[in-house]
Design an enzyme around this catalytic site. Structure first.
Site, mmCIF file in Angstrom:
data_model
loop_
_atom_site.group_PDB
_atom_site.id
_atom_site.type_symbol
_atom_site.label_atom_id
_atom_site.label_comp_id
_atom_site.label_asym_id
_atom_site.label_seq_id
_atom_site.Cartn_x
_atom_site.Cartn_y
_atom_site.Cartn_z
ATOM 1 N N TYR A 163 0.850 -1.193 0.000
ATOM 2 C CA TYR A 163 0.000 0.000 0.000
ATOM 3 C C TYR A 163 0.882 1.238 0.000
ATOM 4 O O TYR A 163 0.591 2.223 -0.670
ATOM 5 C CB TYR A 163 -0.915 0.025 1.223
ATOM 6 C CG TYR A 163 -1.910 -1.113 1.274
ATOM 7 C CD1 TYR A 163 -2.808 -1.328 0.239
ATOM 8 C CD2 TYR A 163 -1.961 -1.966 2.365
ATOM 9 C CE1 TYR A 163 -3.726 -2.357 0.281
ATOM 10 C CE2 TYR A 163 -2.881 -3.005 2.423
ATOM 11 C CZ TYR A 163 -3.751 -3.200 1.387
ATOM 12 O OH TYR A 163 -4.658 -4.220 1.429
ATOM 13 N N ASN A 174 -11.975 -1.875 -5.454
ATOM 14 C CA ASN A 174 -11.702 -2.114 -6.871
ATOM 15 C C ASN A 174 -12.846 -2.921 -7.498
ATOM 16 O O ASN A 174 -13.058 -4.072 -7.126
ATOM 17 C CB ASN A 174 -10.369 -2.867 -7.011
ATOM 18 C CG ASN A 174 -10.071 -3.300 -8.425
ATOM 19 O OD1 ASN A 174 -10.698 -2.859 -9.378
ATOM 20 N ND2 ASN A 174 -9.095 -4.169 -8.560
ATOM 21 N N CYS A 220 -5.433 -5.788 -8.169
ATOM 22 C CA CYS A 220 -5.305 -5.492 -6.743
ATOM 23 C C CYS A 220 -4.756 -6.689 -5.974
ATOM 24 O O CYS A 220 -4.274 -6.532 -4.852
ATOM 25 C CB CYS A 220 -6.641 -5.030 -6.170
ATOM 26 S SG CYS A 220 -7.999 -6.177 -6.387
ATOM 27 N N HIS A 221 -4.775 -7.880 -6.588
ATOM 28 C CA HIS A 221 -4.206 -9.058 -5.928
ATOM 29 C C HIS A 221 -2.681 -8.953 -5.785
ATOM 30 O O HIS A 221 -2.087 -9.677 -5.005
ATOM 31 C CB HIS A 221 -4.586 -10.341 -6.680
ATOM 32 C CG HIS A 221 -4.072 -10.402 -8.085
ATOM 33 N ND1 HIS A 221 -4.737 -9.788 -9.140
ATOM 34 C CD2 HIS A 221 -2.962 -10.971 -8.618
ATOM 35 C CE1 HIS A 221 -4.062 -10.003 -10.257
ATOM 36 N NE2 HIS A 221 -2.979 -10.715 -9.966
ATOM 37 N N GLU A 240 1.602 -16.322 -10.993
ATOM 38 C CA GLU A 240 2.512 -15.307 -11.525
ATOM 39 C C GLU A 240 3.935 -15.523 -11.012
ATOM 40 O O GLU A 240 4.813 -14.713 -11.265
ATOM 41 C CB GLU A 240 2.010 -13.902 -11.151
ATOM 42 C CG GLU A 240 0.746 -13.503 -11.849
ATOM 43 C CD GLU A 240 0.366 -12.040 -11.612
ATOM 44 O OE1 GLU A 240 1.245 -11.233 -11.284
ATOM 45 O OE2 GLU A 240 -0.832 -11.713 -11.772
#
Length: 153
Positions: free
Chosen positions: A92, A115, A123-124, A150
């Site tokens: 953040y 979101n 946002c993940h 990812e």
């Protein structure tokens, strides 16, 4: 008039909503707005195809028209989220710094929580400053799965 359609994915059912020109919402589960036509439009098909490619590890960047609606601050945060590269995580605080307001970490967290276009606006990819996973609308198990896919976690 909004159109919506639900798709089965390897992380569960996902509903996608569009307004005729832009993707406006993504939901986990089968919930869709009551005022939406439940029909698969060409844009929803395109979004679903790109989502499936992403979930299969074949796509790293989405090429879709997105129109999230929020406050000016929320929209600024959501634009910053879209700049987080595939395979990276930010805190953040990192996002607060990127939007020019280093003291806005808590407000960034609230905007992240609101979101409306999950996954497409990633946002993940936001984790706590300590490196721990923090809240996610789809649940921390889904967030962890996306980050593992990812190759982040």
């Amino acid at each position: 008039m909004n159109s919506a359609f639900c798709y089965e994915t390897n992380i569960g059912k996902i509903g996608i909503v569009e307004n005729g020109s832009f993707i406006t919402h993504v939901y986990f589960g089968e919930s869709t707005p009551q005022d939406a036509n439940i029909t698969e439009t060409p844009l929803l098909k395109k979004a679903s195809k790109q989502l499936q490619e992403y979930l299969e590890g074949k796509r790293k960047i989405f090429n879709l028209p997105l129109a999230p609606k929020g406050t000016e601050f929320q929209e600024k945060v959501w634009r910053a989220l879209q700049e987080i590269p595939y395979g990276k995580t930010y805190s953040y605080k990192d996002i607060a710094k990127s939007i020019g307001n280093i003291k806005a970490s808590r407000a960034v967290g609230m905007a992240n929580n609101k979101n409306p276009i999950l996954i497409f606006i990633p946002c993940h990819r936001i984790i706590g400053t300590s490196g721990k996973l923090v809240g996610y609308a789809g649940g921390l198990d889904v967030k962890e799965k996306l980050l593992e896919m990812e190759a982040i976690f």
